[in-house]
Design a protein around this motif. Structure first.
Motif, short mmCIF file in Angstrom:
data_model
loop_
_atom_site.label_atom_id
_atom_site.label_comp_id
_atom_site.label_asym_id
_atom_site.label_seq_id
_atom_site.Cartn_x
_atom_site.Cartn_y
_atom_site.Cartn_z
N LEU A 1 0.84 -1.20 0.00
CA LEU A 1 0.00 0.00 0.00
C LEU A 1 0.88 1.26 0.00
O LEU A 1 0.50 2.27 -0.58
CB LEU A 1 -0.95 0.01 1.20
CG LEU A 1 -2.16 -0.92 1.10
CD1 LEU A 1 -2.98 -0.86 2.38
CD2 LEU A 1 -3.01 -0.58 -0.10
N GLY A 2 2.02 1.17 0.66
CA GLY A 2 2.95 2.30 0.65
C GLY A 2 3.40 2.63 -0.76
O GLY A 2 3.43 3.80 -1.15
N TYR A 3 3.70 1.63 -1.54
CA TYR A 3 4.07 1.86 -2.95
C TYR A 3 2.90 2.48 -3.71
O TYR A 3 3.08 3.40 -4.49
CB TYR A 3 4.48 0.55 -3.63
CG TYR A 3 5.77 -0.05 -3.13
CD1 TYR A 3 6.82 0.75 -2.68
CD2 TYR A 3 5.95 -1.42 -3.10
CE1 TYR A 3 8.00 0.19 -2.24
CE2 TYR A 3 7.13 -1.98 -2.66
CZ TYR A 3 8.16 -1.18 -2.22
OH TYR A 3 9.31 -1.73 -1.78
N LEU A 4 1.70 1.94 -3.49
CA LEU A 4 0.51 2.44 -4.16
C LEU A 4 0.24 3.91 -3.82
O LEU A 4 -0.13 4.70 -4.67
CB LEU A 4 -0.69 1.58 -3.77
CG LEU A 4 -2.03 1.96 -4.37
CD1 LEU A 4 -2.02 1.72 -5.87
CD2 LEU A 4 -3.15 1.17 -3.72
N PHE A 5 0.49 4.28 -2.58
CA PHE A 5 0.15 5.62 -2.11
C PHE A 5 1.24 6.66 -2.38
O PHE A 5 1.06 7.83 -2.05
CB PHE A 5 -0.16 5.58 -0.61
CG PHE A 5 -1.58 5.14 -0.32
CD1 PHE A 5 -2.33 5.81 0.64
CD2 PHE A 5 -2.15 4.08 -0.98
CE1 PHE A 5 -3.62 5.42 0.92
CE2 PHE A 5 -3.44 3.68 -0.71
CZ PHE A 5 -4.18 4.35 0.24
N ILE A 6 2.34 6.27 -2.98
CA ILE A 6 3.41 7.24 -3.26
C ILE A 6 2.89 8.38 -4.14
O ILE A 6 3.13 9.55 -3.86
CB ILE A 6 4.63 6.55 -3.91
CG1 ILE A 6 5.38 5.72 -2.87
CG2 ILE A 6 5.57 7.58 -4.53
CD1 ILE A 6 6.50 4.85 -3.45
N GLY A 7 2.15 8.05 -5.19
CA GLY A 7 1.63 9.08 -6.09
C GLY A 7 0.71 10.05 -5.38
O GLY A 7 0.83 11.27 -5.52
N LEU A 8 -0.25 9.51 -4.61
CA LEU A 8 -1.17 10.38 -3.86
C LEU A 8 -0.41 11.25 -2.87
O LEU A 8 -0.70 12.44 -2.71
CB LEU A 8 -2.20 9.54 -3.11
CG LEU A 8 -3.39 9.07 -3.92
CD1 LEU A 8 -4.24 8.10 -3.11
CD2 LEU A 8 -4.24 10.24 -4.36
N THR A 9 0.55 10.67 -2.20
CA THR A 9 1.31 11.43 -1.21
C THR A 9 2.06 12.58 -1.87
O THR A 9 2.07 13.69 -1.37
CB THR A 9 2.30 10.50 -0.47
OG1 THR A 9 1.55 9.45 0.16
CG2 THR A 9 3.09 11.25 0.58
N LEU A 10 2.67 12.31 -3.02
CA LEU A 10 3.39 13.37 -3.73
C LEU A 10 2.44 14.48 -4.18
O LEU A 10 2.76 15.67 -4.05
CB LEU A 10 4.16 12.80 -4.92
CG LEU A 10 5.37 11.94 -4.56
CD1 LEU A 10 5.97 11.30 -5.81
CD2 LEU A 10 6.42 12.76 -3.84
N ILE A 11 1.28 14.11 -4.71
CA ILE A 11 0.32 15.13 -5.15
C ILE A 11 -0.14 15.99 -3.97
O ILE A 11 -0.13 17.22 -4.03
CB ILE A 11 -0.89 14.48 -5.86
CG1 ILE A 11 -0.46 13.99 -7.24
CG2 ILE A 11 -2.05 15.45 -5.98
CD1 ILE A 11 -1.49 13.18 -7.97
#
Length: 184
Positions: free
Chosen positions: A20-30
């Motif tokens: 999930l951490g990998y999946l959420f990298i994009g959202l976190t950056l945005i």
């Protein structure tokens, strides 16, 4: 043998936390980039738009209709004039993407237009949840962050684990924003 042992649970939490951490990298950056843009914005100016100030000179003492005709003939490089509203000693001018003023006594025209910066607009629309389009993503992201906080706390064991060290850092993490709220 137990179907769900402590070892299997720990391994499952670690795998889920990692994936999930990998999946959420994009959202976190945005969210992080748009948060930085919002913090750095100047004078309540929306960072999604670039302000462009134009100064022009027209003939003096033009009526609104004469100004429209003058605009059409002389300002082909300026935004399209959409509306003129006369006030006491100035005309309020509305153009595509902005507004301005015409001073009849000296012919001076001041325009301010706004040009959209696509990448800033995109990340800010997500951060502000404009149009309520991103409510479900924001809710999933918030729940994911809660999961990351809890799973991250229980993964590390021993003297650097949550019970020995993490609880104090968590308390400090609560105290800092509370102090900033009350003392700034």
């Amino acid at each position: 043998m137990k179907l769900w042992s402590k070892k299997i649970f720990n391994k499952s939490i670690r795998s889920l936390h990692r994936d999930l951490g990998y999946l959420f990298i994009g959202l976190t950056l945005i969210y992080a980039i748009s948060g930085i843009l919002l913090v750095l914005k100047k004078d309540e100016q929306n960072p999604s738009y670039r302000e462009i100030v134009l100064e022009k000179v027209a003939k003096t003492n033009l009526t609104p209709d004469e100004l429209k005709a003058f605009w059409k003939d002389h300002f082909s490089d300026a935004p399209k004039l959409t509306r003129i509203i006369p006030a006491e000693d100035v005309y309020n001018i509305y153009v595509k993407g902005g507004l301005g003023k015409y001073y009849p006594y000296d012919g001076k025209i001041e325009l301010t237009t706004y040009k959209k910066i696509p990448i800033y607009k995109f990340v800010n629309d997500i951060h502000y949840n404009s149009g309520k389009r991103f409510s479900s993503i924001a809710m999933i992201y918030a729940i994911g962050l809660i999961f990351f906080a809890i799973s991250g706390a229980v993964m590390v064991k021993g003297k650097k684990g949550f019970k020995k060290r993490g609880v104090w850092l968590m308390i400090i993490g609560f105290i800092i924003p509370v102090l900033l709220f009350f003392y700034t």
